[in-house]
Scaffold this motif. Structure first.
Motif, short mmCIF file in Angstrom:
data_model
loop_
_atom_site.label_atom_id
_atom_site.label_comp_id
_atom_site.label_asym_id
_atom_site.label_seq_id
_atom_site.Cartn_x
_atom_site.Cartn_y
_atom_site.Cartn_z
N GLY A 1 31.15 14.90 -48.23
CA GLY A 1 31.98 15.94 -48.82
C GLY A 1 31.87 16.04 -50.33
O GLY A 1 32.79 16.55 -50.98
N LEU B 1 33.82 18.99 -45.79
CA LEU B 1 33.69 17.95 -44.77
C LEU B 1 34.49 18.34 -43.53
O LEU B 1 35.65 18.76 -43.64
CB LEU B 1 34.17 16.61 -45.31
CG LEU B 1 34.15 15.41 -44.34
CD1 LEU B 1 32.72 15.06 -43.94
CD2 LEU B 1 34.83 14.20 -44.97
N THR C 1 28.22 21.35 -46.25
CA THR C 1 29.24 20.73 -45.40
C THR C 1 28.66 19.54 -44.64
O THR C 1 27.60 19.62 -44.02
CB THR C 1 29.79 21.74 -44.39
OG1 THR C 1 30.35 22.85 -45.11
CG2 THR C 1 30.87 21.11 -43.52
N TYR D 1 38.70 19.70 -46.88
CA TYR D 1 38.19 19.19 -45.61
C TYR D 1 39.02 19.76 -44.46
O TYR D 1 40.15 20.22 -44.64
CB TYR D 1 38.20 17.66 -45.56
CG TYR D 1 39.57 17.02 -45.71
CD1 TYR D 1 40.37 16.78 -44.59
CD2 TYR D 1 40.06 16.66 -46.96
CE1 TYR D 1 41.62 16.19 -44.73
CE2 TYR D 1 41.32 16.06 -47.10
CZ TYR D 1 42.08 15.83 -45.98
OH TYR D 1 43.32 15.25 -46.10
#
Length: 555
Positions: free
Chosen positions: A299, A41, A304, A355
């Motif tokens: 996520g 993410l 992505t 992330y």
């Protein structure tokens, strides 16, 4: 015998060297693979109207989980600037995510005069779509006026549309433009008497169930409460006295001083709209962002996703109360808590290290000019109405004709080219005649012709910034610049839009997957963000990107 022993030793040396090289190569490959493995993410955060010095001025009052976490775990680009003007909300958000300037992406302001339809247009306005989540026209929005892609668009293309993009902001333009043309959804907050998150048919036919549930809860309504300082107001030594003459305030309250009873003030200040102009607008945004992470399962797979968040409330607060107000300080101390809450939510739902986050701003702001004047610092106010009247009168006297000017807005003058052609006037001559006139006016520091912006390549100074913000099809015939710390604005509160450091210098913090720990005073530009994120993801840069990846921030 000695030769045999020597030969054996040489052979062993080369074998050992070869094995070491193989191991180093293997280590490098593993390391490279780790670096190239994309985060699950990307979270892009834009804080509307955040000056860089809010990081340093309030540093000792911040906790460890928000701004400081980004600095302590990630990279701090301390000399990050906008490389164009005007420094407004819509161009700012667009430039962050497209990696280029208004010269190419076309978003030259929040509103601008459209030379083709001879009328002012709004950056995200779109009559071809309908509102979703409200019957009000506030939902008739899309990114159709943005000419280029964002890195979120490129991620969607790279993943064959399997990576999601969700845009969130109180302001429609803060949600729509960053998310790009291919976003799964963009949501913005409709205040007035509704207090709901809405969207448009550009994205969907109806709101998802998780959004409906959020809107039907009493979460937003619960923020109609007292706004007082988070900590004892006597400890807010980094801001001016609470009671002064440089702040606006709310209707229904005699002074712009703490506390503010929002429940009592809401009816005179637009209902739910008042929440936008308080730190509670940031709370609402964070509440909704966390609901989006859960509701959209961001996520949670190998593709992505991108979540764009714009915290709009600091801009409303800054415009109302000014850069040095206790209201601004309290807003940032509370925003720090919101960031901590967001990061903890990401740790829990996506996983620490899975992330990547960046935080920047769409522009900064100037100190209240009347406050600067009280300290004998050059500053002032520009009378736009008087300027227009004077210029129109000059044109009529000089050229013996009316209607030679179609529009004056965004520090630009738009000429009626058909009329000039009809009268046999040369465009370049008329542009220069106006420049020679207005450069003599009070508070006009510089003026340039649209012709010079298309015929000359500027590489330094304000001329370069103006040229980077000049779009040949959309910008005006004459561009003028105010003196430093001069605004066309009220005598209270702060604003922005210039090429001066107080408007261009904004934070750039990055942390998480792919980002090293460090800091730098090397000058970076807002247009470098999108190429940097694209490099982390291993995807194509946005199609008109002019910025460069910040290699020194990458692991």
């Amino acid at each position: 015998m000695k030769k045999i022993i020597y030969g054996i030793l040489i052979s062993l040396f080369f074998v050992s060297s070869f094995q070491a090289q193989q191991q180093n190569s293997k280590n490098r490959t593993n390391k490279d693979n780790t670096i190239q493995a994309p985060p699950k993410l990307i979270v892009g955060i834009v804080v509307d109207q955040m000056r860089y010095d809010y990081l340093t001025r309030f540093y000792d009052k911040y906790g460890d989980g928000g701004f400081k976490r980004m600095m302590n775990e990630g990279f701090n680009c301390k000399n990050n600037h906008f490389n164009y003007v005007p420094t407004y909300t819509a161009p700012g958000h667009t430039s962050v995510y497209t990696g280029t300037t208004p010269k190419y992406h076309g978003i030259i302001g929040n509103n601008w005069y459209d030379k083709e339809i001879k009328s002012s247009v709004y950056c995200a306005g779109d009559d071809s779509v309908e509102s979703v989540g409200t019957e009000h026209k506030a939902g008739q929005m899309s990114p159709h006026r943005m000419k280029t892609t964002t890195f979120a668009d490129e991620n969607r293309l790279f993943t064959q549309m399997r990576g999601k993009t969700i845009g969130i902001a109180l302001k429609d333009r803060g949600a729509i433009l960053p998310a790009g043309h291919t976003a799964n959804a963009a949501y913005w907050f409709h205040g007035a008497d509704e207090g709901r998150w809405i969207s448009s048919t550009f994205y969907m036919a109806e709101l998802p169930k998780w959004v409906q549930n959020f809107n039907n809860s009493n979460q937003v309504k619960s923020y109609f409460k007292e706004w007082n300082t988070l900590y004892d107001i006597s400890t807010y030594t980094e801001s001016a006295p609470d009671h002064n003459t440089f702040e606006g305030g709310f209707k229904g309250k005699e002074t712009a001083t703490f506390p503010y009873d929002l429940g009592a003030l809401k009816d005179q200040n637009g209902g739910y709209e008042i929440l936008k102009a308080t730190p509670f607008g940031n709370n609402i945004t964070t509440d909704f962002a966390l609901a989006a992470i859960e509701g959209e399962a961001l996520g949670q797979d190998e593709f992505t996703d991108v979540l764009t968040i714009s915290y709009s409330s600091p801009d409303y607060v800054g415009h109302n109360f000014g850069v040095s107000s206790k209201e601004v300080q309290d807003t940032y101390l509370r925003l720090d808590k919101d960031l901590e809450r967001l990061f903890k939510g990401l740790d829990a739902k996506v996983g620490k290290g899975n992330y990547t986050v960046f935080l920047t701003a769409d522009h900064a702001a100037v100190e209240v000019p009347s406050y600067l004047k009280s300290l004998k610092i050059p500053a002032g106010y520009f009378d736009s109405r008087a300027f227009r009247e004077k210029v129109y009168a000059f044109m009529k006297t000089t050229f013996k004709a009316d209607e030679l000017i179609e529009n004056i807005s965004n520090n630009q003058i738009f000429l009626n080219r058909s009329k000039l052609y009809e009268m046999g006037l040369k465009l370049e001559d008329v542009q220069q005649t106006i420049i020679n006139e207005i450069i003599t006016y009070e508070h006009i520091d510089k003026a340039y012709s649209g012709m010079s912006m298309t015929q000359t390549s500027f590489t330094t100074g304000i001329e370069e910034l103006i040229q980077n913000g000049f779009n040949q099809k959309r910008s005006g015939d004459v561009i003028y610049v105010y003196d430093p710390a001069v605004l066309s604005y009220s005598l209270t509160g702060s604003s922005h839009g210039s090429s001066f450091n107080y408007d261009t210098h904004v934070p750039l913090l990055l942390f998480g997957n792919g980002i090293k720990h460090g800091q730098s005073l090397k000058k970076t530009h807002i247009t470098d963000i999108a190429p940097t994120i694209s490099a982390i993801l291993g995807i194509s840069f946005p199609n008109a990107a002019t910025g460069q990846p910040l290699e020194f921030v990458l692991e």
